[in-house]
Write a protein that holds these residues in place. Structure first.
Motif, PDB file in Angstrom:
ATOM      1  N   GLY A  10       0.817  -1.214   0.000  1.00  0.00           N
ATOM      2  CA  GLY A  10       0.000   0.000   0.000  1.00  0.00           C
ATOM      3  C   GLY A  10       0.844   1.254   0.000  1.00  0.00           C
ATOM      4  O   GLY A  10       0.531   2.233  -0.703  1.00  0.00           O
ATOM      5  N   ARG A  11       1.931   1.256   0.779  1.00  0.00           N
ATOM      6  CA  ARG A  11       2.825   2.414   0.818  1.00  0.00           C
ATOM      7  C   ARG A  11       3.479   2.643  -0.549  1.00  0.00           C
ATOM      8  O   ARG A  11       3.566   3.779  -1.025  1.00  0.00           O
ATOM      9  CB  ARG A  11       3.894   2.193   1.891  1.00  0.00           C
ATOM     10  CG  ARG A  11       4.661   3.434   2.249  1.00  0.00           C
ATOM     11  CD  ARG A  11       5.618   3.203   3.387  1.00  0.00           C
ATOM     12  NE  ARG A  11       4.883   2.846   4.597  1.00  0.00           N
ATOM     13  CZ  ARG A  11       5.299   1.942   5.482  1.00  0.00           C
ATOM     14  NH1 ARG A  11       6.428   1.306   5.292  1.00  0.00           N
ATOM     15  NH2 ARG A  11       4.585   1.680   6.554  1.00  0.00           N
ATOM     16  N   ALA A  12       3.893   1.544  -1.208  1.00  0.00           N
ATOM     17  CA  ALA A  12       4.525   1.677  -2.527  1.00  0.00           C
ATOM     18  C   ALA A  12       3.528   2.194  -3.559  1.00  0.00           C
ATOM     19  O   ALA A  12       3.879   3.030  -4.415  1.00  0.00           O
ATOM     20  CB  ALA A  12       5.092   0.327  -2.966  1.00  0.00           C
ATOM     21  N   LEU A  13       2.287   1.738  -3.497  1.00  0.00           N
ATOM     22  CA  LEU A  13       1.279   2.208  -4.454  1.00  0.00           C
ATOM     23  C   LEU A  13       0.886   3.668  -4.201  1.00  0.00           C
ATOM     24  O   LEU A  13       0.633   4.419  -5.147  1.00  0.00           O
ATOM     25  CB  LEU A  13       0.051   1.304  -4.408  1.00  0.00           C
ATOM     26  CG  LEU A  13       0.266  -0.123  -4.937  1.00  0.00           C
ATOM     27  CD1 LEU A  13      -0.986  -0.955  -4.732  1.00  0.00           C
ATOM     28  CD2 LEU A  13       0.663  -0.097  -6.400  1.00  0.00           C
ATOM     29  N   ARG A  14       0.849   4.077  -2.942  1.00  0.00           N
ATOM     30  CA  ARG A  14       0.565   5.481  -2.649  1.00  0.00           C
ATOM     31  C   ARG A  14       1.682   6.386  -3.169  1.00  0.00           C
ATOM     32  O   ARG A  14       1.425   7.486  -3.670  1.00  0.00           O
ATOM     33  CB  ARG A  14       0.358   5.677  -1.150  1.00  0.00           C
ATOM     34  CG  ARG A  14      -1.036   5.311  -0.682  1.00  0.00           C
ATOM     35  CD  ARG A  14      -1.282   5.756   0.738  1.00  0.00           C
ATOM     36  NE  ARG A  14      -0.478   5.036   1.712  1.00  0.00           N
ATOM     37  CZ  ARG A  14      -0.749   3.806   2.178  1.00  0.00           C
ATOM     38  NH1 ARG A  14      -1.808   3.168   1.731  1.00  0.00           N
ATOM     39  NH2 ARG A  14       0.016   3.236   3.062  1.00  0.00           N
ATOM     40  N   LEU A  15       2.923   5.925  -3.066  1.00  0.00           N
ATOM     41  CA  LEU A  15       4.061   6.685  -3.596  1.00  0.00           C
ATOM     42  C   LEU A  15       3.929   6.838  -5.105  1.00  0.00           C
ATOM     43  O   LEU A  15       4.175   7.923  -5.652  1.00  0.00           O
ATOM     44  CB  LEU A  15       5.374   5.988  -3.239  1.00  0.00           C
ATOM     45  CG  LEU A  15       6.649   6.641  -3.751  1.00  0.00           C
ATOM     46  CD1 LEU A  15       6.838   7.998  -3.086  1.00  0.00           C
ATOM     47  CD2 LEU A  15       7.843   5.750  -3.496  1.00  0.00           C
ATOM     48  N   LEU A  16       3.488   5.771  -5.784  1.00  0.00           N
ATOM     49  CA  LEU A  16       3.279   5.868  -7.235  1.00  0.00           C
ATOM     50  C   LEU A  16       2.160   6.848  -7.562  1.00  0.00           C
ATOM     51  O   LEU A  16       2.223   7.569  -8.566  1.00  0.00           O
ATOM     52  CB  LEU A  16       2.958   4.492  -7.817  1.00  0.00           C
ATOM     53  CG  LEU A  16       4.128   3.510  -7.887  1.00  0.00           C
ATOM     54  CD1 LEU A  16       3.643   2.155  -8.335  1.00  0.00           C
ATOM     55  CD2 LEU A  16       5.192   4.031  -8.816  1.00  0.00           C
ATOM     56  N   GLY A  17       1.131   6.885  -6.735  1.00  0.00           N
ATOM     57  CA  GLY A  17       0.054   7.846  -6.945  1.00  0.00           C
ATOM     58  C   GLY A  17       0.530   9.274  -6.815  1.00  0.00           C
ATOM     59  O   GLY A  17       0.108  10.161  -7.572  1.00  0.00           O
ATOM     60  N   GLU A  18       1.417   9.508  -5.855  1.00  0.00           N
ATOM     61  CA  GLU A  18       1.976  10.858  -5.709  1.00  0.00           C
ATOM     62  C   GLU A  18       2.818  11.228  -6.922  1.00  0.00           C
ATOM     63  O   GLU A  18       2.798  12.375  -7.375  1.00  0.00           O
ATOM     64  CB  GLU A  18       2.809  10.936  -4.434  1.00  0.00           C
ATOM     65  CG  GLU A  18       1.991  10.850  -3.171  1.00  0.00           C
ATOM     66  CD  GLU A  18       2.862  10.741  -1.928  1.00  0.00           C
ATOM     67  OE1 GLU A  18       4.100  10.848  -2.038  1.00  0.00           O
ATOM     68  OE2 GLU A  18       2.291  10.534  -0.843  1.00  0.00           O
ATOM     69  N   HIS A  19       3.575  10.250  -7.458  1.00  0.00           N
ATOM     70  CA  HIS A  19       4.347  10.517  -8.682  1.00  0.00           C
ATOM     71  C   HIS A  19       3.411  10.876  -9.827  1.00  0.00           C
ATOM     72  O   HIS A  19       3.694  11.788 -10.612  1.00  0.00           O
ATOM     73  CB  HIS A  19       5.178   9.296  -9.090  1.00  0.00           C
ATOM     74  CG  HIS A  19       6.419   9.099  -8.285  1.00  0.00           C
ATOM     75  ND1 HIS A  19       7.325  10.098  -8.040  1.00  0.00           N
ATOM     76  CD2 HIS A  19       6.929   7.983  -7.692  1.00  0.00           C
ATOM     77  CE1 HIS A  19       8.322   9.636  -7.321  1.00  0.00           C
ATOM     78  NE2 HIS A  19       8.103   8.349  -7.087  1.00  0.00           N
ATOM     79  N   GLY A  20       2.290  10.183  -9.932  1.00  0.00           N
ATOM     80  CA  GLY A  20       1.351  10.444 -11.021  1.00  0.00           C
ATOM     81  C   GLY A  20       0.740  11.826 -10.934  1.00  0.00           C
ATOM     82  O   GLY A  20       0.462  12.453 -11.957  1.00  0.00           O
ATOM     83  N   GLU A  21       0.531  12.348  -9.730  1.00  0.00           N
ATOM     84  CA  GLU A  21      -0.036  13.690  -9.573  1.00  0.00           C
ATOM     85  C   GLU A  21       0.946  14.780  -9.973  1.00  0.00           C
ATOM     86  O   GLU A  21       0.559  15.848 -10.450  1.00  0.00           O
ATOM     87  CB  GLU A  21      -0.481  13.892  -8.123  1.00  0.00           C
ATOM     88  CG  GLU A  21      -1.673  13.054  -7.731  1.00  0.00           C
ATOM     89  CD  GLU A  21      -1.985  13.149  -6.251  1.00  0.00           C
ATOM     90  OE1 GLU A  21      -1.288  13.878  -5.524  1.00  0.00           O
ATOM     91  OE2 GLU A  21      -2.933  12.471  -5.819  1.00  0.00           O
ATOM     92  N   ARG A  22       2.232  14.507  -9.763  1.00  0.00           N
ATOM     93  CA  ARG A  22       3.251  15.529 -10.083  1.00  0.00           C
ATOM     94  C   ARG A  22       3.751  15.435 -11.518  1.00  0.00           C
ATOM     95  O   ARG A  22       4.535  16.256 -11.953  1.00  0.00           O
ATOM     96  CB  ARG A  22       4.431  15.380  -9.137  1.00  0.00           C
ATOM     97  CG  ARG A  22       4.119  15.811  -7.724  1.00  0.00           C
ATOM     98  CD  ARG A  22       5.342  15.745  -6.898  1.00  0.00           C
ATOM     99  NE  ARG A  22       5.853  14.369  -6.944  1.00  0.00           N
ATOM    100  CZ  ARG A  22       6.449  13.756  -5.943  1.00  0.00           C
ATOM    101  NH1 ARG A  22       6.653  14.397  -4.835  1.00  0.00           N
ATOM    102  NH2 ARG A  22       6.869  12.526  -6.055  1.00  0.00           N
TER     103      ARG A  22
END
Length: 192
Positions: A10-22
């Motif tokens: 879950g932590r790794a997927l949330r980090l990917l989501g933050e990358h996608g927003e930026r």
């Protein structure tokens, strides 16, 4: 997947989501390489946490079993078992008496037969100071009767004592206006 694996993935997927927003059209290539590394790490963590193979059939008993495309659940093992079962004999149904051939529908109250089945009830009673008296409808479920008594005890005018009586009858009770009489079942068929 255990809880620790779930937290890490879950932590790794949330980090990917933050990358996608930026992510924009002018994102530098170094950030893209960082996103790629994080994505590969998330995929590796997910692959490690999945303990079973991907299901190949729709069968809950054999999800990774061999596939039979003609089976309704794609399971070759279950389809083989269904094909091997003997077909019902048609002549046996015709020889059976009419009462055995008729379809009986399961009901909450059971099926009326020649001899009645034993009845099991939980009867709530309260102490009125001299005798035990019935304080509610007899119930089929013990927990339901206990909940009823618990609700009665919370009332402002609760009795001093309550009890549950387990009434198990294997006879027909006839209601009379004097004292109750238990009529024993007859050996032959009863007329209703």
């Amino acid at each position: 997947m255990n809880h620790a694996d779930l937290v890490v993935v879950g932590r790794a997927l949330r980090l990917l989501g933050e990358h996608g927003e930026r992510l924009t059209h002018d994102t530098p290539e170094s950030v893209l390489h960082e996103i790629r590394a994080d994505l590969q790490r998330a995929l590796a963590l997910l692959a490690d946490s999945v303990s079973t193979a991907r299901p190949t059939t729709r069968c809950p008993e054999h999800p990774t079993g061999p596939v039979d495309k003609s089976a309704r659940d794609l399971c070759l093992l279950c389809e083989t078992r269904r094909r091997a079962a003997p077909p019902p004999a048609e002549d046996e149904d015709e020889c059976a008496p009419p009462a055995a051939r008729e379809v009986r529908v399961q009901s909450r109250y059971g099926i009326r037969e020649e001899r009645p089945q034993p009845q099991e009830r939980w009867v709530p009673e309260m102490w009125n100071g001299r005798t035990w008296q019935l304080c509610g409808t007899p119930r089929r479920d013990k927990t339901e009767a206990e909940l009823f008594i618990a609700a009665q005890r919370r009332l402002p005018r609760a009795a001093t004592a309550y009890r549950l009586v387990h009434a198990f009858t294997d006879h027909v009770v006839a209601r009379t206006w004097g004292s109750p009489v238990a009529a024993q079942p007859t050996t032959g068929p009863r007329a209703f």
